[in-house]
Motif scaffolding. Structure first.
Motif, PDB file in Angstrom:
ATOM      1  N   LEU A  47       1.926 -14.294  -4.343  1.00 26.93           N
ATOM      2  CA  LEU A  47       0.849 -13.359  -4.703  1.00 26.93           C
ATOM      3  C   LEU A  47       0.597 -13.394  -6.209  1.00 26.93           C
ATOM      4  O   LEU A  47      -0.553 -13.392  -6.651  1.00 26.93           O
ATOM      5  N   TRP A  70       3.517  -7.177  -3.692  1.00 25.83           N
ATOM      6  CA  TRP A  70       3.190  -6.390  -2.512  1.00 25.83           C
ATOM      7  C   TRP A  70       3.922  -5.062  -2.637  1.00 25.83           C
ATOM      8  O   TRP A  70       5.041  -5.017  -3.145  1.00 25.83           O
ATOM      9  N   ARG A 108      -1.064  -8.001   3.979  1.00 25.08           N
ATOM     10  CA  ARG A 108      -0.346  -9.252   4.253  1.00 25.08           C
ATOM     11  C   ARG A 108      -0.881  -9.916   5.513  1.00 25.08           C
ATOM     12  O   ARG A 108      -0.753 -11.122   5.678  1.00 25.08           O
TER      13      ARG A 108
END
Length: 167
Positions: A47, A70, A108
């Motif tokens: 990410l 996340w 996700r």
């Protein structure tokens, strides 16, 4: 239309169209056709690299990112889709600022264009703090379909909520 909590503020004619798709049980089908599959970005490092790529392409002179991750503590209804923070710490006589981006783990499982829209949104906050005209111009500069992706992401969130996948 109580199932349209993620679409508050949109015009009534759009909400009616969405409600019709829900009533006909076609919302999932329409979204799946438009956005097949989901992204492969599952780790914080992936990410961070994904976000840094956008930052390097469109915002080289913006403040560096110290962290992108996340975050399972972000609840979409309370905090929107992601968070950006600027943390200032004093080290000796210097003031150090760190920019962080956190994205809800709910995404996700989302199609890649929705993740891209959230990343663009949070990166835009590095330069523009408020959701004003300059902010949305910057978002559209980085992602020309920004507004459509935001609407479709809200449709996807609505669909997920109807399936019992809480955001």
């Amino acid at each position: 239309m109580s199932s349209l909590i993620y679409l508050q503020g949109y015009p009534a004619h759009l909400l009616t169209q969405v409600q019709t798709l829900i009533d006909q049980q076609r919302l999932s089908e329409v979204l799946q056709k438009r956005y097949p599959g989901r992204h492969e970005i599952s780790s914080d490092k992936a990410l961070y690299d994904y976000t840094l790529d956008f930052k390097n392409r469109f915002m080289r002179k913006a403040a560096p990112l110290s962290k992108v991750q996340w975050d399972n503590k972000i609840k979409v209804m309370q905090h929107a889709l992601g968070l950006h923070t600027a943390i200032s710490r004093q080290q000796g006589s210097q003031l150090k600022a760190k920019a962080e981006i956190r994205i809800s783990t709910f995404f996700r499982q989302a199609p890649e264009p929705f993740l891209r829209m959230i990343v663009v949104h949070e990166l835009a906050h590095l330069k523009e703090k408020n959701h004003d005209k300059a902010f949305y111009q910057l978002c559209c500069h980085m992602e020309p379909d920004y507004h459509q992706l935001e609407f479709d992401a809200r449709l996807w969130m609505t669909d997920q909520a109807l399936k019992g996948n809480a955001a």
